[in-house]
Design a protein around this motif. Structure first.
Motif, PDB file in Angstrom:
ATOM      1  N   SER A 237       8.948   2.439 -37.709  1.00 12.66           N
ATOM      2  CA  SER A 237       7.612   2.802 -38.168  1.00 12.66           C
ATOM      3  C   SER A 237       6.537   1.820 -37.701  1.00 12.66           C
ATOM      4  O   SER A 237       5.395   1.881 -38.158  1.00 12.66           O
ATOM      5  CB  SER A 237       7.578   2.912 -39.700  1.00 12.66           C
ATOM      6  OG  SER A 237       7.832   1.661 -40.299  1.00 12.66           O
ATOM      7  N   ALA A 238       6.887   0.936 -36.779  1.00  6.47           N
ATOM      8  CA  ALA A 238       5.914  -0.022 -36.251  1.00  6.47           C
ATOM      9  C   ALA A 238       4.796   0.714 -35.518  1.00  6.47           C
ATOM     10  O   ALA A 238       4.985   1.806 -34.979  1.00  6.47           O
ATOM     11  CB  ALA A 238       6.592  -1.010 -35.310  1.00  6.47           C
ATOM     12  N   GLN A 239       3.626   0.103 -35.513  1.00  9.62           N
ATOM     13  CA  GLN A 239       2.482   0.641 -34.796  1.00  9.62           C
ATOM     14  C   GLN A 239       1.870  -0.441 -33.924  1.00  9.62           C
ATOM     15  O   GLN A 239       1.852  -1.619 -34.291  1.00  9.62           O
ATOM     16  CB  GLN A 239       1.422   1.168 -35.765  1.00  9.62           C
ATOM     17  CG  GLN A 239       1.835   2.397 -36.547  1.00  9.62           C
ATOM     18  CD  GLN A 239       0.694   2.934 -37.392  1.00  9.62           C
ATOM     19  OE1 GLN A 239      -0.095   2.166 -37.943  1.00  9.62           O
ATOM     20  NE2 GLN A 239       0.592   4.248 -37.484  1.00  9.62           N
ATOM     21  N   PHE A 240       1.357  -0.007 -32.778  1.00 10.32           N
ATOM     22  CA  PHE A 240       0.734  -0.922 -31.824  1.00 10.32           C
ATOM     23  C   PHE A 240      -0.659  -0.400 -31.494  1.00 10.32           C
ATOM     24  O   PHE A 240      -0.836   0.798 -31.269  1.00 10.32           O
ATOM     25  CB  PHE A 240       1.561  -1.008 -30.540  1.00 10.32           C
ATOM     26  CG  PHE A 240       2.959  -1.508 -30.742  1.00 10.32           C
ATOM     27  CD1 PHE A 240       3.269  -2.844 -30.561  1.00 10.32           C
ATOM     28  CD2 PHE A 240       3.972  -0.634 -31.138  1.00 10.32           C
ATOM     29  CE1 PHE A 240       4.562  -3.309 -30.762  1.00 10.32           C
ATOM     30  CE2 PHE A 240       5.265  -1.091 -31.336  1.00 10.32           C
ATOM     31  CZ  PHE A 240       5.566  -2.431 -31.155  1.00 10.32           C
ATOM     32  N   GLY A 241      -1.637  -1.289 -31.454  1.00 11.96           N
ATOM     33  CA  GLY A 241      -2.975  -0.832 -31.128  1.00 11.96           C
ATOM     34  C   GLY A 241      -3.938  -1.975 -30.882  1.00 11.96           C
ATOM     35  O   GLY A 241      -3.686  -3.123 -31.268  1.00 11.96           O
ATOM     36  N   LEU A 242      -5.036  -1.640 -30.223  1.00 11.34           N
ATOM     37  CA  LEU A 242      -6.093  -2.604 -29.926  1.00 11.34           C
ATOM     38  C   LEU A 242      -7.411  -2.020 -30.451  1.00 11.34           C
ATOM     39  O   LEU A 242      -8.180  -1.402 -29.704  1.00 11.34           O
ATOM     40  CB  LEU A 242      -6.157  -2.870 -28.419  1.00 11.34           C
ATOM     41  CG  LEU A 242      -4.912  -3.560 -27.839  1.00 11.34           C
ATOM     42  CD1 LEU A 242      -4.894  -3.482 -26.321  1.00 11.34           C
ATOM     43  CD2 LEU A 242      -4.850  -5.023 -28.299  1.00 11.34           C
ATOM     44  N   PRO A 243      -7.683  -2.197 -31.753  1.00 16.05           N
ATOM     45  CA  PRO A 243      -8.842  -1.564 -32.377  1.00 16.05           C
ATOM     46  C   PRO A 243     -10.143  -2.356 -32.235  1.00 16.05           C
ATOM     47  O   PRO A 243     -11.118  -2.062 -32.948  1.00 16.05           O
ATOM     48  CB  PRO A 243      -8.423  -1.487 -33.843  1.00 16.05           C
ATOM     49  CG  PRO A 243      -7.582  -2.705 -34.032  1.00 16.05           C
ATOM     50  CD  PRO A 243      -6.832  -2.880 -32.733  1.00 16.05           C
ATOM     51  N   GLU A 244     -10.172  -3.324 -31.326  1.00 20.22           N
ATOM     52  CA  GLU A 244     -11.345  -4.194 -31.233  1.00 20.22           C
ATOM     53  C   GLU A 244     -12.649  -3.429 -31.049  1.00 20.22           C
ATOM     54  O   GLU A 244     -13.691  -3.801 -31.605  1.00 20.22           O
ATOM     55  CB  GLU A 244     -11.156  -5.199 -30.083  1.00 20.22           C
ATOM     56  CG  GLU A 244     -10.301  -6.405 -30.429  1.00 20.22           C
ATOM     57  CD  GLU A 244      -8.812  -6.122 -30.364  1.00 20.22           C
ATOM     58  OE1 GLU A 244      -8.013  -7.067 -30.536  1.00 20.22           O
ATOM     59  OE2 GLU A 244      -8.419  -4.952 -30.120  1.00 20.22           O
ATOM     60  N   VAL A 245     -12.631  -2.333 -30.260  1.00 22.91           N
ATOM     61  CA  VAL A 245     -13.876  -1.593 -30.026  1.00 22.91           C
ATOM     62  C   VAL A 245     -14.420  -0.991 -31.320  1.00 22.91           C
ATOM     63  O   VAL A 245     -15.621  -0.728 -31.440  1.00 22.91           O
ATOM     64  CB  VAL A 245     -13.691  -0.488 -28.964  1.00 22.91           C
ATOM     65  CG1 VAL A 245     -13.430  -1.099 -27.592  1.00 22.91           C
ATOM     66  CG2 VAL A 245     -12.561   0.475 -29.340  1.00 22.91           C
ATOM     67  N   LYS A 246     -13.555  -0.768 -32.285  1.00 21.21           N
ATOM     68  CA  LYS A 246     -13.994  -0.250 -33.586  1.00 21.21           C
ATOM     69  C   LYS A 246     -14.714  -1.324 -34.402  1.00 21.21           C
ATOM     70  O   LYS A 246     -15.350  -1.021 -35.418  1.00 21.21           O
ATOM     71  CB  LYS A 246     -12.790   0.259 -34.389  1.00 21.21           C
ATOM     72  CG  LYS A 246     -12.080   1.473 -33.780  1.00 21.21           C
ATOM     73  CD  LYS A 246     -10.869   1.859 -34.623  1.00 21.21           C
ATOM     74  CE  LYS A 246     -10.108   3.038 -34.037  1.00 21.21           C
ATOM     75  NZ  LYS A 246     -10.833   4.315 -34.153  1.00 21.21           N
ATOM     76  N   ARG A 247     -14.589  -2.579 -33.983  1.00 21.83           N
ATOM     77  CA  ARG A 247     -15.221  -3.707 -34.677  1.00 21.83           C
ATOM     78  C   ARG A 247     -16.296  -4.366 -33.825  1.00 21.83           C
ATOM     79  O   ARG A 247     -16.756  -5.459 -34.126  1.00 21.83           O
ATOM     80  CB  ARG A 247     -14.155  -4.762 -35.045  1.00 21.83           C
ATOM     81  CG  ARG A 247     -12.980  -4.224 -35.858  1.00 21.83           C
ATOM     82  CD  ARG A 247     -13.375  -3.899 -37.289  1.00 21.83           C
ATOM     83  NE  ARG A 247     -12.212  -3.416 -38.039  1.00 21.83           N
ATOM     84  CZ  ARG A 247     -11.907  -2.143 -38.220  1.00 21.83           C
ATOM     85  NH1 ARG A 247     -12.682  -1.201 -37.679  1.00 21.83           N
ATOM     86  NH2 ARG A 247     -10.842  -1.782 -38.915  1.00 21.83           N
TER      87      ARG A 247
END
Length: 262
Positions: free
Chosen positions: A129-139
């Protein structure tokens, strides 16, 4: 087994068993987010890993069922503090990871800097159930700790930019399909899975392991016509080592080699 315990001032644990080091980010109360103190502790742990001849492989993981939420945004918001080490860059490792093989054992979420830490490792084992992401643009930020640099080298440009532009996470299974994860295991088994990989790797010759990593990391920057020339001195140094002679002798004698790292 040797080790250091995490504390409020040094929230990282380092343990060593049978040539395998395990670095654990131990800040579960903030989802293992990394502030400057933690980055410095990771950097110091990697310095020890690189300096010790008895360590051949390093596993990086997080405590409490989560890998890392990345940068400690509370610390950043309150003081502008960024999790940058003195000599290894962001999160204490992304600009200069260990010279030895590194494996990320990922449970839960590896987002932002957490994903960038995993990208700085050579192999990844993830819970289902691990997740990987780069949400920097949302911040309003950029994934500048290796995310924008490394992700397009690991997957196609279009796939990498899809992840970077949307900031949306992907599942462990999708990450495995893309070649970002070596093995997906049951939740809670990522560390055990990573240690199993580490044990198999640590059974091999340490000089050869370091040379393989050096060539794999450096060769993308070599001109195609120079690749074999640039590789030759690295490989030749290993071929001339005592370990190479031991490997051949052990094969002939049908026994397990005893590596000396020389």
């Amino acid at each position: 087994m040797t080790g250091t315990e995490a504390s409020e001032s040094t929230p990282v644990r380092l343990s060593v068993t049978d040539a395998v080091a395990t670095i654990t980010i131990d800040r579960p109360h903030v989802r293992n987010a990394v502030d400057r103190t933690t980055a410095m502790a990771i950097e110091q742990a990697l310095d020890e890993v690189d300096s010790r001849d008895d360590i051949r492989v390093c596993v990086v993981t997080g405590a409490g069922g989560i890998f890392s939420a990345g940068m400690d945004l509370k610390a950043f918001n309150e003081s502008g503090e960024r999790p940058i080490g003195t000599t290894r860059g962001g999160f204490g490792l992304v600009e200069r990871p260990s010279v030895k093989p590194m494996i990320a054992a990922v449970e839960g979420k590896a987002l932002g800097g957490g994903f960038e830490i995993a990208l700085a490792c050579d192999l990844v084992v993830a819970g289902s159930s691990a997740q990987f992401g780069l949400p920097e643009v949302k911040r309003g930020l950029v994934a500048s700790a290796g995310g924008v640099l490394r992700l397009p080298q690991r997957v196609s440009r279009a796939v990498a930019l899809g992840i970077l532009f949307t900031g949306d996470p992907i599942s462990a299974d999708r990450a495995a399909e893309l070649g970002l994860v070596n093995e997906v295991v049951a939740d809670g088994a990522a560390l055990a899975g990573a240690l199993a990989w580490a044990e198999r790797i640590a059974a091999n010759a340490p000089l050869a392991l370091r040379a393989v990593k050096q060539i794999a990391d450096s060769s993308p920057d070599w001109a195609s016509g120079e690749s074999f020339t640039r590789q030759r001195p690295i490989a030749d140094a290993v071929r001339a080592s005592q370990d190479a002679a031991e490997g051949a002798q052990a094969f002939v004698q049908k026994r397990v080699p005893v590596w000396q790292g020389r």
